[in-house]
Design an enzyme around this catalytic site. Structure first.
Site, mmCIF file in Angstrom:
data_model
loop_
_atom_site.group_PDB
_atom_site.id
_atom_site.type_symbol
_atom_site.label_atom_id
_atom_site.label_comp_id
_atom_site.label_asym_id
_atom_site.label_seq_id
_atom_site.Cartn_x
_atom_site.Cartn_y
_atom_site.Cartn_z
ATOM 1 N N VAL A 98 0.842 -1.204 0.000
ATOM 2 C CA VAL A 98 0.000 0.000 0.000
ATOM 3 C C VAL A 98 0.877 1.254 0.000
ATOM 4 C CG1 VAL A 98 -1.638 1.358 1.374
ATOM 5 C CG2 VAL A 98 -2.009 -1.083 1.073
ATOM 6 N N ASP A 110 10.537 3.848 6.398
ATOM 7 C CA ASP A 110 10.317 2.485 6.896
ATOM 8 C C ASP A 110 11.463 2.112 7.827
ATOM 9 O OD1 ASP A 110 8.425 -0.038 5.678
ATOM 10 O OD2 ASP A 110 10.156 -0.586 6.885
ATOM 11 N N ALA A 131 -15.991 -19.877 -6.769
ATOM 12 C CA ALA A 131 -15.757 -20.878 -5.724
ATOM 13 C C ALA A 131 -14.362 -21.469 -5.867
ATOM 14 C CB ALA A 131 -16.803 -21.976 -5.847
ATOM 15 N N CYS A 171 -5.319 -9.432 3.873
ATOM 16 C CA CYS A 171 -6.478 -8.575 4.173
ATOM 17 C C CYS A 171 -7.724 -9.326 4.644
ATOM 18 C CB CYS A 171 -6.814 -7.722 2.957
ATOM 19 S SG CYS A 171 -5.552 -6.503 2.602
HETATM 20 C C1 UDX Z 1 -8.453 -7.379 -0.986
HETATM 21 C C2 UDX Z 1 -9.532 -6.391 -1.496
HETATM 22 O O1 UDX Z 1 -10.038 -6.865 -2.761
HETATM 23 C C3 UDX Z 1 -8.955 -5.001 -1.622
HETATM 24 O O2 UDX Z 1 -9.984 -4.098 -1.979
HETATM 25 C C4 UDX Z 1 -8.362 -4.596 -0.268
HETATM 26 O O3 UDX Z 1 -7.780 -3.325 -0.345
HETATM 27 C C5 UDX Z 1 -7.337 -5.617 0.195
HETATM 28 O O4 UDX Z 1 -7.938 -6.913 0.245
HETATM 29 P P1 UDX Z 1 -6.371 -8.701 -2.005
HETATM 30 O O5 UDX Z 1 -6.341 -9.392 -0.692
HETATM 31 O O6 UDX Z 1 -5.113 -8.146 -2.579
HETATM 32 O O7 UDX Z 1 -7.418 -7.473 -1.970
HETATM 33 O O8 UDX Z 1 -6.896 -9.736 -3.105
HETATM 34 P P2 UDX Z 1 -8.287 -10.116 -3.789
HETATM 35 O O9 UDX Z 1 -8.100 -10.083 -5.260
HETATM 36 O O10 UDX Z 1 -9.412 -9.348 -3.256
HETATM 37 O O11 UDX Z 1 -8.415 -11.660 -3.372
HETATM 38 C C6 UDX Z 1 -8.470 -12.063 -2.014
HETATM 39 C C7 UDX Z 1 -8.592 -13.574 -1.910
HETATM 40 O O12 UDX Z 1 -9.893 -14.002 -2.311
HETATM 41 C C8 UDX Z 1 -7.622 -14.356 -2.786
HETATM 42 O O13 UDX Z 1 -7.116 -15.444 -2.047
HETATM 43 C C9 UDX Z 1 -8.474 -14.830 -3.939
HETATM 44 O O14 UDX Z 1 -7.976 -15.999 -4.528
HETATM 45 C C10 UDX Z 1 -9.805 -15.066 -3.245
HETATM 46 N N1 UDX Z 1 -10.974 -14.979 -4.139
HETATM 47 C C11 UDX Z 1 -11.286 -13.814 -4.770
HETATM 48 C C12 UDX Z 1 -11.806 -16.090 -4.287
HETATM 49 O O15 UDX Z 1 -11.559 -17.154 -3.709
HETATM 50 N N2 UDX Z 1 -12.918 -15.977 -5.079
HETATM 51 C C13 UDX Z 1 -13.246 -14.826 -5.727
HETATM 52 O O16 UDX Z 1 -14.284 -14.806 -6.421
HETATM 53 C C14 UDX Z 1 -12.399 -13.715 -5.569
#
Ligand code: UDX
Length: 445
Positions: free
Chosen positions: A11, A30, A268, A276
């Protein structure tokens, strides 16, 4: 303006690199000397598309530098962004230690009228406590970040909303203006990074949402919790699909085509991981309890998510008569494709569980080798290439959907009949079977 960005995670580093293209003077602060020297050498401390190019550009231009020294950085700062981590504690609540430490360290040097912007995800109500540590003349703002790892720059440029909350209206407006300037700079940023935006990018509309402090904090956590809920919902329905003739992708395509629901985050698979979602969901549950509010809906989301690696392994185990002494290859270790991050990765969980069940596990990930090693069971071997990892494999788990894990690439190495376990439903089951492999998906036959 002189802007200090504290915390050089994905970030903070992305924000610092983007702001530096606006010709402001940006200092990345940092405590990690390695990160500081990597940034000063014109590179990104981690893999993120386009970020090294952006950092290199601003280092050469002289708009960006990194330091470990609070005194020199904060004394002249007009604006400070705090982007440090909020890891979860064993009880699920967020550890706000770094957040408070940053505020205390800044308080010693901060000049009058400085805007202090909190980017980190914090439980609602935290802002009041942090601003009490800062001088009264300082304007405290919550401006939560929504970008995703792997698409951090694109997400920053094509963002649905910029949320800015705080008491001082002028300070809120100033932070909104800074974001507007960054968005207006899109062409320059894409030229430097070589990142291609979708054709529809010029029509993209960003909502600028000005709120009070507590609302801004809660918007961020609630948005992530809702996305996690969508994923666990899709995974629950996938389990029902496995018991019936329904196909989860068809079901979610149909469900998601209702614009009130939307198709996004209904894929799924082996569940969500990363820095996050797991933390934000447990943080929401814990902080709600502090206010006497029970959140059983989010507890269920966590339970479903945690069940998925075991669920998929059980399903595959029934078809393969167990895993003892079987040569199993796990493809993908990061929590999602496009990042080197393995924090809370369900793919790592899958590899470790298979190893504990007696499988001889080889693993491969295009980006995660070093990070992954520490989290994997000691007898799992990480191979340097896809080809090497697939040698003699009897069962292949595609645990993270990196683009190189295609049936064509697998077929080139794996001639014998193997079982492919598609943990994220990323392959076409018909094509896999036509190529002569057995196919196991999630919520699909
Ligand atoms: C997330 C939020 O999307 C973002 O807005 C926030 O700022 C930080 O957290 P991130 O963790 O980088 O972002 O990844 P993201 O693409 O959202 O995926 C998160 C997890 O969900 C991954 O493990 C992904 O594989 C999983 N996922 C995502 C699913 O299992 N199914 C989906 O349909 C979408």
């Amino acid at each position: 303006m002189k802007i200090v960005v504290i915390g050089s995670g994905y970030v903070g580093t992305t924000l610092a690199a983007l702001l530096a293209t606006l010709d402001h003077q940006i200092i990345a602060l940092d405590t990690d000397s390695q990160k500081v020297s990597i940034i000063n050498s014109g590179k990104s401390p981690f893999y993120e598309e386009g970020l090294s190019e952006l950092i290199k550009h601003s280092i050469v231009q002289g708009n960006l530098s990194a330091t470990q020294d609070y005194g020199s950085a904060i004394t002249n700062a007009d604006l400070i962004f705090s982007c440090v981590g909020t890891p979860d504690k064993p009880d699920g609540s967020s550890d706000l230690g770094y957040i408070y430490e940053v505020a205390k360290s800044c308080a010693k040097y901060i000049k009058k009228g400085v805007i202090f912007v909190q980017k980190s995800t914090v439980p609602t109500g935290t802002g009041e406590k942090v601003s009490a540590l800062l001088p009264d003349t300082c304007h405290y703002i919550s401006n939560p970040e929504f970008l995703r790892e792997g698409t951090a720059i694109i997400d920053s440029l094509l963002t649905d909303r910029v949320v800015v909350g705080g008491k001082n209206k002028q300070a809120v407006q100033k932070v909104i203006e800074l974001h507007k300037q960054t968005l207006d700079n899109t062409e320059k940023i894409t030229t430097i990074t070589g990142i291609q935006l979708p054709d529809k990018a010029p029509e993209y509309k960003t909502n600028f949402v000005a709120t009070n402090l507590e609302s801004a904090e809660l918007i961020k956590v609630s948005a992530n919790a809702f996305l996690a809920l969508k994923i666990s919902f899709a995974n629950s329905i996938a389990k029902l699909c496995d018991e019936t003739g329904a196909n989860i992708t068809e079901v979610m395509d149909g469900v998601g085509s209702d614009h009130r629901i939307g198709r996004a985050f209904l894929n799924a698979g082996r569940g969500y991981g990363g820095g996050c979602f797991p933390k934000d969901v447990s943080g929401l549950i814990a902080s709600s309890l502090e206010y006497g509010v029970d959140m059983p809906i989010m507890t269920a989301v966590t339970e479903v998510n945690q069940s998925m690696p075991g669920y998929i392994i059980n399903k595959a185990g029934e078809c393969c008569s167990g895993f003892v002494d079987k040569k199993v290859t796990v493809l993908g270790l990061t929590f999602k494709a496009g990042t080197s991050d393995t924090r809370r990765s369900p793919a790592i969980e899958i590899a470790n569980r298979l190893s504990k069940l007696g499988a001889i596990v080889n693993a491969y990930d295009p980006e995660a080798d070093d990070e992954a090693k520490n989290e994997l069971e000691p007898n799992i071997t990480i191979r340097p290439t896809l080809q090497a990892s697939l040698k003699d494999a009897q069962i292949i788990f595609i645990a993270t959907n990196w683009p190189e894990f295609t049936i064509e690439n697998i077929q080139q190495v794996t001639k014998d009949k193997v079982v492919i376990v598609d943990c994220m439903n990323s392959l076409d089951s018909l094509a896999v079977r036509t190529a002569g492999f057995d196919y196991i998906g999630v919520g699909t036959k």
